[in-house]
Every structure is written in structure tokens, then in C-alpha cells.
Design an enzyme around this catalytic site. Structure first.
Site, short mmCIF file in Angstrom:
data_model
loop_
_atom_site.label_atom_id
_atom_site.label_comp_id
_atom_site.label_asym_id
_atom_site.label_seq_id
_atom_site.Cartn_x
_atom_site.Cartn_y
_atom_site.Cartn_z
N CYS A 208 3.48 31.05 6.94
CA CYS A 208 3.03 29.78 7.53
C CYS A 208 3.96 28.62 7.23
O CYS A 208 3.82 27.55 7.85
CB CYS A 208 1.62 29.46 7.01
SG CYS A 208 0.38 30.69 7.44
N HIS A 287 11.31 28.17 -3.20
CA HIS A 287 11.06 29.61 -3.06
C HIS A 287 10.77 30.20 -4.43
O HIS A 287 11.59 30.12 -5.34
CB HIS A 287 12.28 30.29 -2.44
CG HIS A 287 11.96 31.56 -1.73
ND1 HIS A 287 11.21 32.57 -2.29
CD2 HIS A 287 12.29 32.00 -0.48
CE1 HIS A 287 11.10 33.57 -1.43
NE2 HIS A 287 11.73 33.25 -0.32
N HIS A 376 -0.67 21.79 5.66
CA HIS A 376 -0.96 23.01 6.41
C HIS A 376 -2.44 23.38 6.32
O HIS A 376 -2.99 23.54 5.23
CB HIS A 376 -0.10 24.16 5.88
CG HIS A 376 -0.54 25.50 6.37
ND1 HIS A 376 -0.71 25.81 7.70
CD2 HIS A 376 -0.86 26.64 5.68
CE1 HIS A 376 -1.10 27.06 7.82
NE2 HIS A 376 -1.20 27.59 6.61
#
Length: 484
Positions: A208, A287, A376
């Protein structure tokens, strides 16, 4: 190590302010200096020095203009709004699930419980192939869904901007779970007859958060390709990814993911600045894939019966929280006022250097850096956690909560439905700063910061919210019972 970047930037910012305080004194000293003496007694007697200084000045000026980042502007964006026939109320979803004859009674009850607490409303969209009895998931139907989403958004965007398809030099498409051959980006090139030297990219499997990865990739490419337009398409595909098994960790995705997509047009053409909506100020990518726990918390695999699904770990929210902390550690120095940075730095020194354990970690107030937040819409739990951790108000959370309610979790495109909501509500003023935050498998947390170049007039805009914006916001109960 993750705190060092913030620490040193705080120190550099402090030194910068100290240097600024000495400028008046320095200026007064320079005002009493006779430059003619330096020119006559020094430079005239040393022409090599003059030539060297002139060459260095010319070289430095040239390097500055050559190497400085090119500004990236967002001309406009468009979000697809599927046909009303594709709306999937909670009761319709449960009817389809029962009709498959696949799910056990216990897992049907589990899905019903998830739906009732999901924060999704009655007008989210499901692909046509999964609304038939029996469902007919296949590659042909998945392509049909992809075409409906991508082409619908692109058609709307090109009409809004007036940009011709052959003027597009960069194309980036992201879709995590559907990656056919030819690729989705090739489908776009074929449909719109993009030019032969278009730089096209197709990102898959990135979850996403891939939408902001696409934005960052387009930004990097626009630093190389002058006077270019970059088309970014963010979407997900549901048709082949409705889990047909009884592993509960894989059933959650069935309940919250819905059809949606967005197309965004970026440019580095300075002449387009006057009509652009936003300027891209920062992108920050984090990440956590080097950590096995983070890597495996969202994982596509077969269940015990060989059915493919995406398993969500119970530790997902804890992993997301750690990724967010790492991301804002990098973002903070770029956007926060110096006062917030100094408080954070002082808190860190007390805890890490002086080992004062009763001092709690200080979370900066990001409301001092941004007027709007697009988080999100991954689910109600995600939004509740972010609202609490960032100290946001219901007003700040409204675009995200209403997007989840009206359209469901549309994966990487949800951020653009949220921005469209803020625009259609008439909230976006010239100079306003917007923070987009996305999470995705891997595990990744990505941010993008935009500054509005003009006030957006909702009366002149066309978005999925236009015809119904007066119905929002709505109150979303903690539990909405699914009727039998």
C-alpha cells in the site's frame, strides 16, 4: 543510529541561527572596509589571483545551476469512481461470501465481525467478477478491472489538464498483486499511444505504500529528463486476490480492500508552475525489510489447503509504529520548526546520554509543520493509532476516515481520495502544507510533503466527492451491525 540524523541536523540548524545573529556585526565591519584598497594593492599586482577567483566564481555558479534539484510540480490528479452497480454493501458482501460455499460458519462469523468494526460504509466498490454468483475470478476479468480503473482515472486527468498523451515522457504504474504480461504500464502505452521513447516502469509487490514510491521514482526521473511530464498511476486489483480459504489471518484482507485507483500528473516545466496545484517539497522513504519480524508481517503465501492469500500478522500495528518512528526521525528535521527540534534533541540527550529514565520520549508536534494530513486508510485500527500517536484532531483525521468509510481500503490510491476530499471541502489554501503517509509490506513507511501553489476552488473541481460532499462527514459508529 536512527536518531543521529535528527540530532546532527538539529545541531546544524542551531549553528545556522547563531551565524545569522552575527550578520549585523559582520556587516558593520565590512561597511568600514575600503574595497578599492584591496583591488589596487592586491588584485592589480596579482592578475593570476584575479583570474583564478573569476574562474572559481564562474565554475561555482555553473555547478549551482546545474546541480540544484529541479522543482517538481503536481499539475492535477484524478481518482476513479466506479459505476453504482459495483457498490458492495456489507450485507451484499456477506451474501457473496456465503454463496461461495467455501467459508466455514465460524469464518463467516469472523468476517461479519471484521466488517462491523472495519469503519467501511455501505457504498464501497467490488469488482464485477466477484459480485456474480458464483464468482468468476480469472485473468481476463482482472484485466477488465485494471482497464476500468486505470483508463477511467487517466481519461479524467488528461481532460482536466489538457496534456496530450504523446507529451508524456515518463510513466510509472504501481499495482502490488496483479502483474500480467504485457505489463500494466504496457497496457497504458498501447491504449494512449504514448511515444516510443517513453520511460515506463511497472512496480509490483510493494504494498500500500507503493504510491509514494512511484512519486519518489518520478521525482528522481524528472531530475534527469528536462521539460517532461510524468504520469503516475496507483491502484490495486481485487479480482484475482479475493482469498478463497479459511485462514483467518488471510480473511481480513477480503473484508477491507476495495476497488479504486488514481492518476497523477507531475512536471518539471517551469512554465507550468502557474497552473499547477502543488509543489513536491520532500519525499522520505523508510524500509525495515532487514528485520525478519517486519519483513514477514504482511506475507503472500499458500494456506494449508494450497489457497493463496495475504497473511496479516497480529504484530502489524507494532511494526507499523516502529516504521513510522524511523520515518519521522528523518522527516522531522526537514519540516519542523527549530523550537520543536531543540525540545526533541534535549529529550534525547537526557535519555540517551544522562540516562534519565523518567523522561519520556518526546514526539514533536507535527501540526506545527502541516495544515493537512493524508494518512493511508488501511483500516480503523491504523487510523486510531496514528491519531493518538501524532496527537491529531478529528478534523485532521476526517479525510482519512471518510475515505475509508466511502471507498474502503483502496491500497496505494487512498491518499489521493483523501486529498480530493480536502479539496472538495474547500480546505486547501495557497501555501498550505500536506503530509501524505503510507505503510506497506516489506515493511515500509513512506512520506511525501506538498505545498499548495494556489487556493483550490471546490466549485471548479471535479472529483469522486463532488456530487456528495455535503453528506460528509458522517458519524461512524464503533460497531455497525450487518443485517441478516
Amino acid at each position: 543510529m536512527k536518531h543521529f540524523k535528527l540530532d546532527f541536523r538539529c545541531i546544524f540548524n542551531s549553528l545556522y541561527l547563531m551565524l545569522l545573529s552575527f550578520l549585523p556585526t559582520l556587516s558593520s565591519r565590512l561597511s568600514t572596509f575600503d574595497l578599492r584598497l584591496m583591488w589596487d594593492s592586491s588584485l592589480r599586482l596579482n592578475p593570476q589571483y584575479l583570474a583564478l577567483c573569476s574562474a572559481l566564481l564562474a565554475l561555482s555558479t555553473a555547478l549551482y545551476f546545474m546541480k540544484r534539484p529541479r522543482p517538481v510540480y503536481l499539475l492535477d490528479f484524478a481518482c476513479v469512481k466506479p459505476e453504482a452497480a459495483g457498490q458492495c454493501a456489507r450485507e451484499r458482501f456477506m451474501k457473496q461470501s456465503v454463496g461461495t460455499g467455501i467459508f466455514t460458519e465460524e469464518n463467516l462469523a469472523f468476517q461479519k465481525k471484521i466488517l462491523e468494526r472495519s469503519g467501511l460504509g455501505q457504498t464501497t466498490y467490488f469488482p464485477e467478477a466477484l459480485l456474480t454468483t458464483p464468482p468468476r475470478p480469472c485473468v481476463a476479468e482482472a484485466r477488465k478491472e485494471a482497464e476500468m480503473v486505470m483508463f477511467g482515472a487517466i481519461d479524467d486527468l488528461l481532460e482536466k489538464t489538457g496534456v496530450k498523451p504523446r507529451d508524456i515522457g515518463i510513466l510509472v504504474v504501481n499495482c502490488s498483486l496483479f502483474n500480467p504480461t504485457p505489463s500494466l504500464s504496457a497496457m497504458v502505452v498501447n491504449r494512449y499511444k504514448l511515444r516510443g521513447n517513453v520511460a515506463s516502469y511497472n512496480l509490483g509487490g510493494m504494498g500500500c505504500s507503493a504510491g509514494l514510491i512511484s512519486i519518489d521514482l518520478a521525482k528522481q526521473l524528472l531530475q534527469v529528463h528536462r521539460n517532461s511530464y510524468a504520469l503516475v498511476i496507483s491502484m490495486e486489483n481485487i479480482t484475482l486476490n479475493w482469498y478463497m480459504g479459511n485462514n483467518r489471518s488471510m480473511l481480513v484482507s477480503n473484508c477491507i480492500f476495495r476497488v479504486g485507483g488514481a492518476a497523477i500528473l507531475l512536471t518539471n516545466c517551469h512554465s507550468d508552475r502557474r497552473r499547477a496545484k502543488y509543489q513536491l517539497i520532500h519525499t522520505v522513504r523508510t524500509h525495515k525489510g532487514s528485520d525478519a519480524h517486519s519483513y514477514g508481517c504482511v506475507f503472500q503465501e499458500e494456506d494449508g489447503a494450497g489457497k493463496v492469500g495475504v497473511a496479516l500478522s497480529k504484530d502489524l500495528m507494532a511494526v507499523a509504529g516502529e516504521a513510522l518512528r524511523a520515518n519521522i526521525t528523518s522527516l522531522g528535521p526537514l519540516v519542523l520548526p527549530i523550537s520543536e527540534q531543540l525540545i526533541f534533541f534535549a529529550s534525547l540527550v537526557l535519555r540517551k546520554v544522562f540516562k534519565v529514565r523518567r523522561v519520556r520520549p518526546y514526539l514533536p508536534d507535527f501540526k506545527m509543520a502541516f495544515e493537512h494530513f493524508c494518512i493511508h486508510a488501511g483500516g480503523r485500527a491504523v487510523l486510531d493509532t496514528l491519531e493518538s500517536n501524532l496527537g491529531l484532531s478529528p478534523w485532521h483525521m476526517e479525510p482519512s476516515r471518510m475515505t475509508l468509510y466511502r471507498f474502503g481500503n483502496t491500497s496505494s490510491s487512498s491518499l489521493w481520495y483523501e486529498l480530493a476530499y480536502a479539496e472538495t471541502k474547500g480546505r486547501m489554501k495557497k501555501g498550505d502544507r500536506t503530509w501524505q503517509i503510507a505503510f506497506g509490506s516489506g515493511f515500509k513507511c513512506n512520506s511525501a510533503v506538498w505545498r499548495a501553489l494556489r487556493t483550490v476552488d471546490p466549485a471548479a473541481e471535479r472529483s469522486p466527492w463532488t456530487d456528495e460532499i455535503n453528506q460528509f462527514p458522517v458519524d461512524v459508529p464503533t460497531v455497525e451491525v450487518v443485517k441478516e
